[in-house]
Motif scaffolding. Structure first.
Motif, PDB file in Angstrom:
ATOM      1  N   ALA A 105       0.835  -1.203   0.000  1.00 17.36           N
ATOM      2  CA  ALA A 105       0.000   0.000   0.000  1.00 17.36           C
ATOM      3  C   ALA A 105       0.874   1.258   0.000  1.00 17.36           C
ATOM      4  N   PHE A 106       1.984   1.213   0.739  1.00 21.67           N
ATOM      5  CA  PHE A 106       2.940   2.329   0.743  1.00 21.67           C
ATOM      6  C   PHE A 106       3.458   2.571  -0.671  1.00 21.67           C
ATOM      7  N   MET A 107       3.807   1.509  -1.384  1.00 23.35           N
ATOM      8  CA  MET A 107       4.306   1.665  -2.753  1.00 23.35           C
ATOM      9  C   MET A 107       3.249   2.284  -3.656  1.00 23.35           C
ATOM     10  N   GLN A 108       2.014   1.879  -3.462  1.00 23.99           N
ATOM     11  CA  GLN A 108       0.940   2.473  -4.261  1.00 23.99           C
ATOM     12  C   GLN A 108       0.802   3.967  -3.953  1.00 23.99           C
ATOM     13  N   ARG A 109       0.846   4.314  -2.676  1.00 21.50           N
ATOM     14  CA  ARG A 109       0.694   5.727  -2.289  1.00 21.50           C
ATOM     15  C   ARG A 109       1.778   6.596  -2.903  1.00 21.50           C
ATOM     16  N   HIS A 110       2.968   6.041  -3.028  1.00 21.77           N
ATOM     17  CA  HIS A 110       4.097   6.853  -3.484  1.00 21.77           C
ATOM     18  C   HIS A 110       4.549   6.504  -4.899  1.00 21.77           C
ATOM     19  N   ARG A 111       3.692   5.774  -5.605  1.00 25.78           N
ATOM     20  CA  ARG A 111       3.899   5.471  -7.027  1.00 25.78           C
ATOM     21  C   ARG A 111       5.253   4.818  -7.280  1.00 25.78           C
ATOM     22  N   ILE A 112       5.571   3.846  -6.448  1.00 25.34           N
ATOM     23  CA  ILE A 112       6.796   3.076  -6.595  1.00 25.34           C
ATOM     24  C   ILE A 112       6.453   1.798  -7.354  1.00 25.34           C
ATOM     25  N   PRO A 113       7.104   1.533  -8.474  1.00 25.56           N
ATOM     26  CA  PRO A 113       6.699   0.412  -9.327  1.00 25.56           C
ATOM     27  C   PRO A 113       6.866  -0.943  -8.648  1.00 25.56           C
ATOM     28  N   THR A 114       5.814  -1.752  -8.680  1.00 31.93           N
ATOM     29  CA  THR A 114       5.825  -3.096  -8.131  1.00 31.93           C
ATOM     30  C   THR A 114       4.801  -3.925  -8.891  1.00 31.93           C
ATOM     31  N   ALA A 115       4.690  -5.204  -8.575  1.00 31.73           N
ATOM     32  CA  ALA A 115       3.748  -6.072  -9.272  1.00 31.73           C
ATOM     33  C   ALA A 115       2.316  -5.721  -8.888  1.00 31.73           C
ATOM     34  N   THR A 181       8.686 -11.414 -14.526  1.00 31.15           N
ATOM     35  CA  THR A 181       9.814 -12.074 -15.178  1.00 31.15           C
ATOM     36  C   THR A 181      10.968 -11.092 -15.324  1.00 31.15           C
ATOM     37  N   GLY A 182      12.162 -11.648 -15.397  1.00 29.95           N
ATOM     38  CA  GLY A 182      13.365 -10.836 -15.553  1.00 29.95           C
ATOM     39  C   GLY A 182      14.430 -11.267 -14.566  1.00 29.95           C
ATOM     40  N   GLN A 183      15.530 -10.558 -14.556  1.00 32.47           N
ATOM     41  CA  GLN A 183      16.599 -10.830 -13.598  1.00 32.47           C
ATOM     42  C   GLN A 183      16.245 -10.190 -12.259  1.00 32.47           C
ATOM     43  N   MET A 233      20.707   1.906 -13.251  1.00 30.04           N
ATOM     44  CA  MET A 233      20.906   2.236 -11.847  1.00 30.04           C
ATOM     45  C   MET A 233      20.339   3.612 -11.544  1.00 30.04           C
ATOM     46  N   SER A 234      20.510   4.551 -12.447  1.00 30.24           N
ATOM     47  CA  SER A 234      19.931   5.881 -12.256  1.00 30.24           C
ATOM     48  C   SER A 234      18.412   5.805 -12.176  1.00 30.24           C
ATOM     49  N   GLN A 235      17.824   4.963 -13.023  1.00 33.98           N
ATOM     50  CA  GLN A 235      16.372   4.791 -13.004  1.00 33.98           C
ATOM     51  C   GLN A 235      15.921   4.180 -11.673  1.00 33.98           C
ATOM     52  N   ILE A 236      16.668   3.211 -11.166  1.00 35.51           N
ATOM     53  CA  ILE A 236      16.344   2.594  -9.882  1.00 35.51           C
ATOM     54  C   ILE A 236      16.388   3.630  -8.769  1.00 35.51           C
ATOM     55  N   CYS A 237      17.401   4.478  -8.799  1.00 38.79           N
ATOM     56  CA  CYS A 237      17.500   5.520  -7.768  1.00 38.79           C
ATOM     57  C   CYS A 237      16.337   6.510  -7.861  1.00 38.79           C
ATOM     58  N   GLU A 238      16.035   6.951  -9.066  1.00 35.67           N
ATOM     59  CA  GLU A 238      15.026   7.990  -9.260  1.00 35.67           C
ATOM     60  C   GLU A 238      13.608   7.482  -9.054  1.00 35.67           C
ATOM     61  N   GLN A 239      13.344   6.225  -9.409  1.00 35.60           N
ATOM     62  CA  GLN A 239      11.975   5.711  -9.353  1.00 35.60           C
ATOM     63  C   GLN A 239      11.688   4.865  -8.120  1.00 35.60           C
ATOM     64  N   ILE A 240      12.738   4.412  -7.425  1.00 38.14           N
ATOM     65  CA  ILE A 240      12.508   3.495  -6.305  1.00 38.14           C
ATOM     66  C   ILE A 240      13.167   3.978  -5.021  1.00 38.14           C
ATOM     67  N   MET A 264      12.977  -6.761  -9.434  1.00 38.87           N
ATOM     68  CA  MET A 264      12.927  -7.550 -10.656  1.00 38.87           C
ATOM     69  C   MET A 264      13.144  -6.594 -11.822  1.00 38.87           C
ATOM     70  N   LEU A 265      14.121  -6.901 -12.654  1.00 40.15           N
ATOM     71  CA  LEU A 265      14.385  -6.077 -13.830  1.00 40.15           C
ATOM     72  C   LEU A 265      13.510  -6.603 -14.964  1.00 40.15           C
ATOM     73  N   THR A 266      12.280  -6.130 -14.999  1.00 35.80           N
ATOM     74  CA  THR A 266      11.281  -6.633 -15.943  1.00 35.80           C
ATOM     75  C   THR A 266      11.434  -5.940 -17.292  1.00 35.80           C
ATOM     76  N   PRO A 267      10.788  -6.473 -18.329  1.00 35.78           N
ATOM     77  CA  PRO A 267      10.816  -5.786 -19.626  1.00 35.78           C
ATOM     78  C   PRO A 267      10.211  -4.387 -19.566  1.00 35.78           C
ATOM     79  N   GLN A 268       9.371  -4.119 -18.562  1.00 38.18           N
ATOM     80  CA  GLN A 268       8.764  -2.797 -18.402  1.00 38.18           C
ATOM     81  C   GLN A 268       9.589  -1.883 -17.493  1.00 38.18           C
ATOM     82  N   GLY A 269      10.729  -2.362 -17.019  1.00 32.24           N
ATOM     83  CA  GLY A 269      11.568  -1.567 -16.135  1.00 32.24           C
ATOM     84  C   GLY A 269      11.687  -2.217 -14.768  1.00 32.24           C
ATOM     85  N   PRO A 270      12.513  -1.653 -13.886  1.00 30.16           N
ATOM     86  CA  PRO A 270      12.693  -2.251 -12.552  1.00 30.16           C
ATOM     87  C   PRO A 270      11.441  -2.100 -11.700  1.00 30.16           C
ATOM     88  N   LYS A 271      11.086  -3.176 -10.999  1.00 30.04           N
ATOM     89  CA  LYS A 271       9.944  -3.162 -10.088  1.00 30.04           C
ATOM     90  C   LYS A 271      10.358  -3.805  -8.769  1.00 30.04           C
TER      91      LYS A 271
END
Length: 416
Positions: A105-115, A181-183, A233-240, A264-271
């Motif tokens: 729920a915290f991730m949803q509130r702060h728009r942090i990408p997750t499944a 899916t992803g690494q 890595m920059s995207q991970i810092c900025e988005q997560i 998870m490094l998904t095809p849609q980006g890190p989540k």
């Protein structure tokens, strides 16, 4: 300075080692036989108030908290009440790990990408939701489960069994989420709640058997660094990382210590797969041997809200960890198996994760028993050295995965 490390596993052994090599006086409770070779081990009560008093009475300059159960119990809050600097989040902030439903729920509130996911506190509602999904799906116990409590269900039947097991406990909650899916990669940030410094990214191997099969464990081996491009890595810092720390501040939650983002490094980006509120185990046994700067000083600075990320320095090399687990782990690990560890070469370490001494004999005392770590300029060499040392350890019936690093094609089974 005088450092008190709380915990008694492989992670805490690695933390003690990192502090001791900078010549600090290190105390540890409850400790283990390996830790006792580097630090003064202090037995005693492990409740938050007793631990805070211990830190006060021993004159600790900083307390470093290892396991999540201590954070969830409020040991950092208790230390604060005694005027002791502690490296770790408050009880309220550690909910980011301790309550997966709240964390989602915290991730949803702060728009942090997750499944995509839903949380349930009722078995019938959770079972009804399954009918709307297509396998595979992920079933998680929302509580603290020491890195376990997760089932990747490949059928609705398997998912139902996992949910029934979770809700057999009083007051249970479950999270059902889409399979990503992803690494998978672990990104750890040392932080004072605002400023942060990243450790090299690493990759754990969670399941008991090769090929990422079998039951989930607390982790069977690690490679570090895992290759993540600079732009990612920059995207991970900025988005997560940054939105998470900002969200915690906005909600009035004091988070110092280690923000562990399992990604998870998904095809849609890190989540985010999940957050932890402390060093990972066995990730700590991989990243801390690469740390060249002073962990104790960083912990004290962060606890005082004054971390200088520019002072956090890691070496250019690589590390690998191979876990030796007891027969029967993770279901019913056998204990009291005699162990013999040979002389450890320079650049390697054997961290005690679940051991005890009886009459001078080292015995197994847990599921994951030893974490065998090696460092080298290249990851392939670190893996070879870790496996070579693991083979020399006398541990009858030990389980170990023979494919650590396989997702990068690094360790064919024929070589080990």
């Amino acid at each position: 300075m005088r450092v008190l490390v709380i915990g008694g596993g492989g992670r805490e052994h690695a933390i003690v080692d990192a502090c001791a090599r900078h010549r600090h006086e290190v105390l540890c409770t409850p400790g283990n036989p390996g830790i006792a070779e580097l630090a003064r081990v202090l037995p005693g009560p492990q409740d938050p108030d007793s631990l805070a008093r211990l830190a006060r009475d021993e004159g600790a300059d900083v307390v470093i908290v290892g396991p999540e159960v201590y954070l969830a119990a409020g040991v950092v809050d208790a230390c604060a009440s005694e005027g002791i600097s502690a490296f770790g989040p408050t009880r309220a902030a550690s909910r980011l790990e301790g309550d997966k439903a709240w964390s989602k729920a915290f991730m949803q509130r702060h728009r942090i990408p997750t499944a995509a996911h839903r949380a349930f506190d009722d078995l019938d509602a959770a079972l009804s939701h399954l009918a709307t999904l297509t396998a595979p799906m992920v079933i998680k116990d929302a509580g603290l489960k020491a890195g376990k409590g997760v089932t990747i269900a490949h059928s609705e039947t398997e998912a139902r069994e996992a949910l029934r097991e979770i809700f057999a406990q009083s007051g249970a909650q479950a999270v059902i989420e889409d399979f990503m899916t992803g690494q998978e990669v672990s990104v750890l940030a040392l932080t004072d709640g605002e400023r942060y410094a990243l450790t090299p990214p690493s990759q754990d191997h969670k399941t008991i058997h090769e090929g990422d099969t079998g039951p989930m464990t607390g982790g069977m081996g690690v490679i570090c660094p895992f290759p993540v491009p600079a732009d990612l890595m920059s995207q991970i810092c900025e988005q997560i990382i940054e939105p998470t720390l900002r969200g915690l501040r906005e909600e009035g939650l004091r988070f110092t210590g280690v923000l562990y983002a399992g990604l998870m490094l998904t095809p849609q980006g890190p989540k985010v797969v999940e957050f932890n509120a402390r060093f990972g185990d066995p990730e700590a046994e991989a990243v801390l041997p690469l740390l060249e700067s002073d962990l104790a000083q960083h912990a004290l600075d962060a606890a005082r809200g004054a971390l200088d990320p520019a002072t956090v320095r890691f070496g250019e090399g690589a590390s690998a960890v191979v876990i030796l687990a007891a027969p029967g782990y993770p279901a019913e690990p056998q204990r009291d198996i005699p162990l013999r560890i040979p002389p450890v070469p320079q650049g390697s370490a054997v961290y005690h994760a679940g051991t005890r001494l009886e009459g001078g004999q080292l015995l197994s005392a847990g599921g994951r028993v030893l974490a065998v770590t090696a460092t080298a300029p290249a990851l392939t060499d670190a893996l070879k050295a870790a496996y070579a040392l693991a083979r020399q350890i006398d541990f009858p019936g030990a389980q170990r995965r023979l494919d650590i690093g396989h997702r990068l094609g690094l360790v064919p089974a024929t070589e080990v």
